[in-house]
Design a protein around this motif. Sequence first.
Motif, PDB file in Angstrom:
ATOM      1  N   GLN A  39       0.791  -1.224   0.000  1.00  0.00           N
ATOM      2  CA  GLN A  39       0.000   0.000   0.000  1.00  0.00           C
ATOM      3  C   GLN A  39       0.824   1.276   0.000  1.00  0.00           C
ATOM      4  N   ILE A  40       2.066   1.189   0.472  1.00  0.00           N
ATOM      5  CA  ILE A  40       2.868   2.406   0.579  1.00  0.00           C
ATOM      6  C   ILE A  40       4.001   2.428  -0.450  1.00  0.00           C
ATOM      7  N   LEU A  41       4.866   1.457  -0.397  1.00  0.00           N
ATOM      8  CA  LEU A  41       6.061   1.490  -1.246  1.00  0.00           C
ATOM      9  C   LEU A  41       5.775   1.102  -2.695  1.00  0.00           C
ATOM     10  N   ASP A  42       4.907   0.121  -2.914  1.00  0.00           N
ATOM     11  CA  ASP A  42       4.596  -0.300  -4.280  1.00  0.00           C
ATOM     12  C   ASP A  42       3.622   0.646  -4.973  1.00  0.00           C
ATOM     13  N   SER A  43       2.898   1.416  -4.201  1.00  0.00           N
ATOM     14  CA  SER A  43       1.970   2.388  -4.767  1.00  0.00           C
ATOM     15  C   SER A  43       2.777   3.621  -5.148  1.00  0.00           C
ATOM     16  N   LYS A  44       2.953   3.834  -6.408  1.00  0.00           N
ATOM     17  CA  LYS A  44       3.852   4.884  -6.889  1.00  0.00           C
ATOM     18  C   LYS A  44       3.151   6.221  -7.116  1.00  0.00           C
ATOM     19  N   LYS A  45       2.048   6.455  -6.448  1.00  0.00           N
ATOM     20  CA  LYS A  45       1.362   7.716  -6.696  1.00  0.00           C
ATOM     21  C   LYS A  45       1.051   8.450  -5.399  1.00  0.00           C
ATOM     22  N   GLY A  46       1.316   9.719  -5.394  1.00  0.00           N
ATOM     23  CA  GLY A  46       0.906  10.594  -4.323  1.00  0.00           C
ATOM     24  C   GLY A  46       1.763  10.596  -3.068  1.00  0.00           C
ATOM     25  N   VAL A  47       1.315  11.441  -2.143  1.00  0.00           N
ATOM     26  CA  VAL A  47       1.979  11.619  -0.856  1.00  0.00           C
ATOM     27  C   VAL A  47       1.207  10.840   0.192  1.00  0.00           C
ATOM     28  N   LYS A  48       1.953  10.150   1.052  1.00  0.00           N
ATOM     29  CA  LYS A  48       1.346   9.362   2.123  1.00  0.00           C
ATOM     30  C   LYS A  48       2.034   9.706   3.440  1.00  0.00           C
ATOM     31  N   VAL A  49       1.244   9.745   4.503  1.00  0.00           N
ATOM     32  CA  VAL A  49       1.761   9.966   5.850  1.00  0.00           C
ATOM     33  C   VAL A  49       1.412   8.736   6.668  1.00  0.00           C
ATOM     34  N   ILE A  50       2.420   8.147   7.293  1.00  0.00           N
ATOM     35  CA  ILE A  50       2.194   6.981   8.149  1.00  0.00           C
ATOM     36  C   ILE A  50       2.482   7.384   9.578  1.00  0.00           C
ATOM     37  N   ASP A  51       1.486   7.224  10.440  1.00  0.00           N
ATOM     38  CA  ASP A  51       1.581   7.565  11.859  1.00  0.00           C
ATOM     39  C   ASP A  51       1.920   6.294  12.637  1.00  0.00           C
ATOM     40  N   PHE A  52       3.142   6.204  13.139  1.00  0.00           N
ATOM     41  CA  PHE A  52       3.549   5.100  14.008  1.00  0.00           C
ATOM     42  C   PHE A  52       3.252   5.540  15.436  1.00  0.00           C
ATOM     43  N   TYR A  53       2.323   4.846  16.097  1.00  0.00           N
ATOM     44  CA  TYR A  53       1.850   5.259  17.413  1.00  0.00           C
ATOM     45  C   TYR A  53       1.746   4.058  18.344  1.00  0.00           C
ATOM     46  N   ALA A  54       1.483   4.375  19.611  1.00  0.00           N
ATOM     47  CA  ALA A  54       1.172   3.344  20.607  1.00  0.00           C
ATOM     48  C   ALA A  54      -0.058   3.815  21.378  1.00  0.00           C
ATOM     49  N   THR A  55      -0.918   2.896  21.732  1.00  0.00           N
ATOM     50  CA  THR A  55      -2.165   3.255  22.409  1.00  0.00           C
ATOM     51  C   THR A  55      -1.919   3.861  23.793  1.00  0.00           C
ATOM     52  N   TRP A  56      -0.799   3.536  24.418  1.00  0.00           N
ATOM     53  CA  TRP A  56      -0.484   4.026  25.756  1.00  0.00           C
ATOM     54  C   TRP A  56       0.282   5.356  25.733  1.00  0.00           C
ATOM     55  N   CYS A  57       0.615   5.849  24.566  1.00  0.00           N
ATOM     56  CA  CYS A  57       1.485   7.023  24.391  1.00  0.00           C
ATOM     57  C   CYS A  57       0.678   8.324  24.468  1.00  0.00           C
ATOM     58  N   GLY A  58       0.958   9.126  25.482  1.00  0.00           N
ATOM     59  CA  GLY A  58       0.277  10.414  25.646  1.00  0.00           C
ATOM     60  C   GLY A  58       0.493  11.374  24.489  1.00  0.00           C
ATOM     61  N   PRO A  59       1.740  11.599  24.038  1.00  0.00           N
ATOM     62  CA  PRO A  59       1.953  12.487  22.896  1.00  0.00           C
ATOM     63  C   PRO A  59       1.255  11.997  21.620  1.00  0.00           C
ATOM     64  N   CYS A  60       1.140  10.683  21.455  1.00  0.00           N
ATOM     65  CA  CYS A  60       0.422  10.140  20.294  1.00  0.00           C
ATOM     66  C   CYS A  60      -1.043  10.565  20.341  1.00  0.00           C
ATOM     67  N   LYS A  61      -1.635  10.462  21.517  1.00  0.00           N
ATOM     68  CA  LYS A  61      -3.037  10.861  21.682  1.00  0.00           C
ATOM     69  C   LYS A  61      -3.193  12.363  21.468  1.00  0.00           C
ATOM     70  N   ALA A  62      -2.206  13.131  21.907  1.00  0.00           N
ATOM     71  CA  ALA A  62      -2.275  14.588  21.745  1.00  0.00           C
ATOM     72  C   ALA A  62      -2.230  15.004  20.274  1.00  0.00           C
ATOM     73  N   MET A  63      -1.664  14.171  19.428  1.00  0.00           N
ATOM     74  CA  MET A  63      -1.567  14.494  18.000  1.00  0.00           C
ATOM     75  C   MET A  63      -2.849  14.200  17.216  1.00  0.00           C
ATOM     76  N   ILE A  64      -3.770  13.460  17.786  1.00  0.00           N
ATOM     77  CA  ILE A  64      -4.987  13.070  17.065  1.00  0.00           C
ATOM     78  C   ILE A  64      -5.744  14.267  16.485  1.00  0.00           C
ATOM     79  N   PRO A  65      -6.022  15.326  17.266  1.00  0.00           N
ATOM     80  CA  PRO A  65      -6.750  16.451  16.654  1.00  0.00           C
ATOM     81  C   PRO A  65      -5.956  17.138  15.537  1.00  0.00           C
ATOM     82  N   HIS A  66      -4.632  17.180  15.662  1.00  0.00           N
ATOM     83  CA  HIS A  66      -3.799  17.802  14.635  1.00  0.00           C
ATOM     84  C   HIS A  66      -3.823  16.981  13.345  1.00  0.00           C
ATOM     85  N   ILE A  67      -3.765  15.672  13.497  1.00  0.00           N
ATOM     86  CA  ILE A  67      -3.815  14.802  12.316  1.00  0.00           C
ATOM     87  C   ILE A  67      -5.177  14.924  11.638  1.00  0.00           C
TER      88      ILE A  67
END
Length: 130
Positions: A39-67
């Motif tokens: 889905q990411i590397l073989d797909s040769k079209k467009g811009v993609k953002v991959i969010d690597f997160y953890a469910t227990w991570c406070g900063p990850c949760k804080a980024m949800i509204p920004h994303i």
Amino acid sequence: MFARTRTATYKLSLVAGRRFGSSYSQIPKLSCLQEFQEQILDSKKGVKVIDFYATWCGPCKAMIPHISKLMQEYPAVDFYKVDVDQAMDLARSCDISAMPTFMLVKDGRITSKVVGANPGALENGIKESQ
């Protein structure tokens, strides 16, 4: 008094999470290295953002509204998420050592990574990748 304030803050965060989390919850979740490759590397079209997160991570949760906001501002960009605890092989192969980490991919090629909860850097990375 402190317990009431803490409870009120917790309830507010739940409401905010529901409000902002709706579009975030619709982001496709990658669960293995094969999905990432297809889905990411073989797909040769467009811009993609991959969010690597953890469910227990406070900063990850804080980024949800920004994303969620970035998803609305940049509809041509595809967003994906990876729970590092459920897809350890994928996180390991992408050299993810801190959460959150955002990987930016353009036309199947990794262009940059944003490590940490930094909405400004993430938006700048998206702008530069387009």
